[in-house]
Design a protein around this motif. Structure first.
Motif, short mmCIF file in Angstrom:
data_model
loop_
_atom_site.label_atom_id
_atom_site.label_comp_id
_atom_site.label_asym_id
_atom_site.label_seq_id
_atom_site.Cartn_x
_atom_site.Cartn_y
_atom_site.Cartn_z
N ASN A 111 1.74 3.85 6.44
CA ASN A 111 2.69 3.32 7.43
C ASN A 111 3.52 2.24 6.76
O ASN A 111 2.96 1.28 6.22
N LEU A 112 4.84 2.41 6.77
CA LEU A 112 5.74 1.41 6.21
C LEU A 112 6.33 0.60 7.36
O LEU A 112 6.96 1.17 8.25
N GLY A 113 6.11 -0.69 7.35
CA GLY A 113 6.56 -1.55 8.45
C GLY A 113 8.07 -1.54 8.58
O GLY A 113 8.80 -1.16 7.66
N ILE A 114 8.53 -1.98 9.76
CA ILE A 114 9.97 -2.00 9.99
C ILE A 114 10.60 -3.08 9.11
O ILE A 114 9.96 -4.03 8.70
N GLY A 115 11.88 -2.90 8.81
CA GLY A 115 12.57 -3.83 7.93
C GLY A 115 12.46 -3.37 6.48
O GLY A 115 12.46 -2.17 6.20
N LYS A 137 13.31 2.19 15.46
CA LYS A 137 14.28 2.82 16.37
C LYS A 137 15.46 3.43 15.63
O LYS A 137 16.53 3.63 16.20
N VAL A 138 15.24 3.75 14.36
CA VAL A 138 16.28 4.39 13.56
C VAL A 138 16.05 5.90 13.61
O VAL A 138 14.92 6.36 13.46
N PRO A 139 17.11 6.70 13.82
CA PRO A 139 16.94 8.16 13.80
C PRO A 139 16.42 8.62 12.43
O PRO A 139 16.94 8.20 11.39
N VAL A 140 15.40 9.47 12.46
CA VAL A 140 14.81 9.98 11.22
C VAL A 140 14.72 11.50 11.32
O VAL A 140 15.11 12.11 12.31
N THR A 141 14.18 12.10 10.25
CA THR A 141 14.00 13.56 10.20
C THR A 141 12.52 13.88 10.10
O THR A 141 11.70 12.99 9.88
N GLU A 142 12.19 15.15 10.32
CA GLU A 142 10.79 15.57 10.16
C GLU A 142 10.68 16.44 8.91
O GLU A 142 11.60 17.18 8.58
N LEU A 143 9.54 16.33 8.23
CA LEU A 143 9.29 17.14 7.04
C LEU A 143 8.39 18.31 7.42
O LEU A 143 7.69 18.25 8.43
N PRO A 144 8.39 19.37 6.62
CA PRO A 144 7.43 20.47 6.88
C PRO A 144 6.01 19.90 6.92
O PRO A 144 5.66 19.05 6.09
#
Lengths: 229, 229
Positions: A40-44, A88-95
């Protein structure tokens, strides 16, 4: 693992260069994230570490709002309001991604299933206490989010921060003056000036950047352990 | 089993003054905007609002706060770049804040839904958020006693419902919905689509209909139409 190996190493001084840039710091942290770990990478700032993870290492990113297998930030047509990260940043999903609800997401954290988290910090103490949720100033509105759960539950808690405040005060301190997030929970601290490991014998300096170990000892109010001493 | 209702106003009818209202969503993903807007129109006051955030921008929870309907906010992350409405009310002493670590928030809601009287967790030990809480050492580790959070009402958002109120979610918009659906006397869901009974694969149902009381189809919303995302 990485931290244990680092404890045996001598301090490496990179004194003939400047301090790391924030991107160089993110890349340095990425090197210490074990392959095939759940992270888990913290926000910021810690979010930037994702850009430097080796895609072949099979590291799976967790975001506490309910996803494993989080991909990079979404752009243009990829943006989906239902798919965001903890910042709250739009991200993508990986396989291989998976979605789950909040109680499951925090069971992963609190139940010790997450291998590593990287958090920002206001202060870290020599014994690994973390302060990163509240300045404690009257009128400041605190926001704790998942920081206390991550600090308490993750296998390794790594901190990414600047070593000094803008006014030059150390952020690695004998005792935190800011309200605590967790007690003796931080295993390593990565800063633009140096990398530290909390050990039973004290704070070990693994590497310095743009500063010597001697200079570091003058600027910090805590005893530093080193292979150079 | 749920009643399918025609409008959001019908869905929120009867919410009493002084209710504890659980509201799903994280950032703007999974926020039941139609139901919140209807609650503003419905007019219940003195509400205790349980949600991860305390409103973004001026719509949704921010509008409910701005209308003076909320006595207390229970949340993990009130302070954000666009939480100006909450910030103003909090600083003016017009709304009470109970700050809860995000994992405790999820687990306290889960506990309420699962009939658990209270539970011990290490999250928050040694921090200001431990003040006033019972501490117990179990197998050498310190824990805090945390109590359930039960709602009079839960307002959640899901992707699809069948005619019974079986719910499926979409991506990270799932977040608090499934746990909140278990933990309130009256559970109200807005969904993007209502499908016939039998149209959902039972293996994919995340919230079974036993938890859900009212379902309303959400108004069509253009992506980004909330004005904040």
């Amino acid at each position: 693992m990485t931290a244990a190996a680092a404890c045996d190493a001598e301090t490496v001084e990179h004194a003939r260069r400047g301090p790391l840039s924030t991107d160089e710091l993110a890349a340095r942290i990425a090197l210490d994230i074990p392959p095939r770990s759940y992270v888990n990478l913290g926000i910021g700032q810690p979010t930037r570490i994702a850009d430097y993870l080796d895609p072949a290492a099979g590291i799976i990113l967790h975001t506490e709002n309910g996803m494993l297998g989080m991909g990079p930030a979404a752009h243009g047509d990829e943006i989906d309001d239902d798919l965001i990260n903890a910042g709250k940043v739009p991200v993508t999903e990986l396989p291989g991604a998976a979605y789950f609800h909040h109680a499951d997401s925090f069971a992963m954290i609190r139940g010790g299933h997450l291998d590593v988290c990287v958090l920002g910090a206001f202060q870290v103490s020599a014994r690994g206490d973390l302060a990163n949720w509240h300045t404690g100033r009257p009128g400041d509105i605190p926001a704790v989010g998942g920081a206390m759960d991550l600090a308490t539950g993750a296998g390794q808690v790594l901190v990414m921060m600047s070593l000094f405040t803008r006014s030059g005060e150390p952020k690695l301190v004998p005792d935190c003056t800011y309200p605590l997030t967790g007690v003796a929970c931080v295993s390593r601290v990565f800063t633009h000036h140096a990398v530290f490991t909390m050990t039973d014998n004290g704070v070990l300096v693994n590497e310095t950047f743009g500063i010597t170990l001697g200079e570091l000892r003058e600027r910090l109010d805590i005893p530093l352990v080193s292979g150079l001493t | 089993m749920a009643s399918i209702v025609a409008t959001a106003d019908e869905a929120v009818a009867g919410i009493a003054h002084g209710s504890t209202v659980l509201v799903g969503g994280f950032g703007l993903a999974g926020v039941p905007m139609d139901l919140i807007d209807a609650l503003v129109r419905q007019g219940a006051t003195g509400l205790t609002l349980v949600s991860n955030n305390a409103g973004n921008g001026t719509a949704g929870l921010a509008a409910l706060l701005d209308a003076g309907r909320v006595r207390k906010v229970v949340c993990s992350f009130p302070r954000q770049s666009d939480s100006q409405v909450f910030d103003r009310l909090y600083r003016a002493g017009k709304v009470e804040l109970e700050l809860v670590p995000q994992g405790n928030l999820a687990e306290r809601i889960r506990a309420a839904g699962a009939g658990i009287g209270a539970f011990y967790t290490p999250t928050g030990v040694g921090t200001p958020l431990a003040e006033g809480k019972e501490t117990r050492v179990i197998d050498g580790r310190a824990y805090l006693l945390e109590h359930p959070i039960k709602g009079d009402v839960a307002l959640i958002s899901a992707y699809k419902s069948d005619g019974l109120g079986n719910l499926v979610y979409r991506k990270t918009a799932r977040n608090f919905g499934p746990v909140m659906a278990t933990a309130a006397t009256t559970v109200i869901a807005q969904v993007t689509e209502i499908v016939p009974v039998g149209a959902l694969d039972p293996e994919t149902v995340i919230t079974p209909s036993i938890y859900v009381d009212r379902v309303v189809q959400a108004a069509a919303r253009e992506p980004g139409a909330c004005g904040v995302c």
